[in-house]
Write an enzyme that holds these catalytic residues in place. Structure first.
Site, mmCIF file in Angstrom:
data_model
loop_
_atom_site.group_PDB
_atom_site.id
_atom_site.type_symbol
_atom_site.label_atom_id
_atom_site.label_comp_id
_atom_site.label_asym_id
_atom_site.label_seq_id
_atom_site.Cartn_x
_atom_site.Cartn_y
_atom_site.Cartn_z
ATOM 1 N N GLU A 120 0.825 -1.204 0.000
ATOM 2 C CA GLU A 120 0.000 0.000 0.000
ATOM 3 C C GLU A 120 0.864 1.261 0.000
ATOM 4 O O GLU A 120 0.596 2.210 -0.750
ATOM 5 C CB GLU A 120 -0.952 -0.034 1.193
ATOM 6 C CG GLU A 120 -1.940 -1.194 1.102
ATOM 7 C CD GLU A 120 -3.250 -0.914 1.804
ATOM 8 O OE1 GLU A 120 -4.234 -0.614 1.112
ATOM 9 O OE2 GLU A 120 -3.269 -1.018 3.043
ATOM 10 N N GLU A 140 -4.678 -8.890 2.837
ATOM 11 C CA GLU A 140 -5.720 -8.574 3.817
ATOM 12 C C GLU A 140 -6.928 -9.504 3.755
ATOM 13 O O GLU A 140 -7.448 -9.947 4.788
ATOM 14 C CB GLU A 140 -6.160 -7.113 3.645
ATOM 15 C CG GLU A 140 -5.181 -6.097 4.208
ATOM 16 C CD GLU A 140 -4.002 -5.804 3.303
ATOM 17 O OE1 GLU A 140 -3.166 -4.959 3.660
ATOM 18 O OE2 GLU A 140 -3.896 -6.439 2.220
#
Length: 266
Positions: A120, A140
């Protein structure tokens, strides 16, 4: 220069090198690291002597994602930084480049793990280099979590949507070669050589006119969601003033005189 126990700051000429420095945890994000990162972005923005930034990790890893316990500031690690997070609840998003875009170009030098929060942060950088054994991925969903660092928005704008969705929905790892193949990174180099390659690219940027470099970066991001017509109009508005700067005149003189230019940001 700033820095914390989990984030080191060094100068390499006109390049500011920020190093995630928690190798025993594969540089998982902690509160001291996030505070150091945000302070590093601010230092780069505010210091005209800095022309580029390189973000890398220590101990053969880039970043293995968020350490939620450390972020909460529990225990000795991070306790002294809790007031910073309390004063600015958005600090961690700014540190991760979700809510802050540095004026100067940011080059990522990746070795080893660059997963979850690491991938990210990577999406907030401008140019990306990785060692051939680096691993990328957004894990995730495998943990029942959501990649809330910006990936569901940014990733599809940076690589083809089919690849973005596969990465987001499968939670599987990607090799450096595969990441380069889908456009997530730009260079794959031998293991251990990512930082040297990133500094090489940074030095090429550093020799260019700093006002022009910053304006070009701002134009690329500023026009990304505009129509072509609006983007071209915005480009003229941002770009024309650069031609009247002392930097532009110096660039022309240096070319005519066949010498390296000496830019002063004016």
């Amino acid at each position: 220069m700033g820095g914390t126990e989990h984030l080191t700051v060094q100068r390499e000429g006109a390049t500011l090198v920020l190093t995630l420095n928690r190798p025993e945890a594969k540089n998982a994000l902690s509160l001291p690291m996030l505070v150091g990162l945000y302070d590093g972005w601010l230092e780069a923005d505010e210091d005209d002597a800095v022309r580029s930034v390189v973000l890398t990790g220590s101990g053969g890893a880039f970043c293995a994602g968020m350490d939620l316990k450390a972020l909460a500031g529990r225990g000795m690690e991070g306790e002294q930084y809790r007031d910073r997070l309390k004063a600015d609840p958005d600090l961690h998003w700014k540190a991760m480049l979700r809510h802050h875009r540095p004026r100067k170009p940011v080059i990522a030098a990746v070795e080893g793990y660059c997963v979850a929060g690491g991938t990210e942060i990577l999406q907030g950088t401008d140019i990306r280099v990785a060692g051939e054994s680096a691993t990328f991925g957004l894990f995730e969903v495998k943990r029942g979590l959501f990649p809330i660092g910006g990936s569901t928005v940014r990733l599809q704008r940076q690589i083809p949507r089919t690849h973005a969705l596969e990465m987001l929905l499968t939670g599987r790892p990607y090799s450096a070669r595969e990441a380069a193949g889908i456009g997530l990174i730009g260079h794959v180099v031998p293991d251990g050589a990512a930082l040297a390659k990133a500094l090489e690219i940074a030095e090429l940027i550093n020799t260019c006119g700093p006002l022009a470099v910053e304006a070009v970066k701002a134009s690329v991001y500023g026009s990304a969601e505009m129509t072509e017509t609006d983007g071209l109009a915005a480009e003229l508005e941002r770009g024309w003033p650069i031609f009247d700067t002392a930097d532009a005149k110096e660039g022309a003189r240096a070319f005519a005189e066949k010498r390296p230019p000496v830019y002063k940001r004016a």
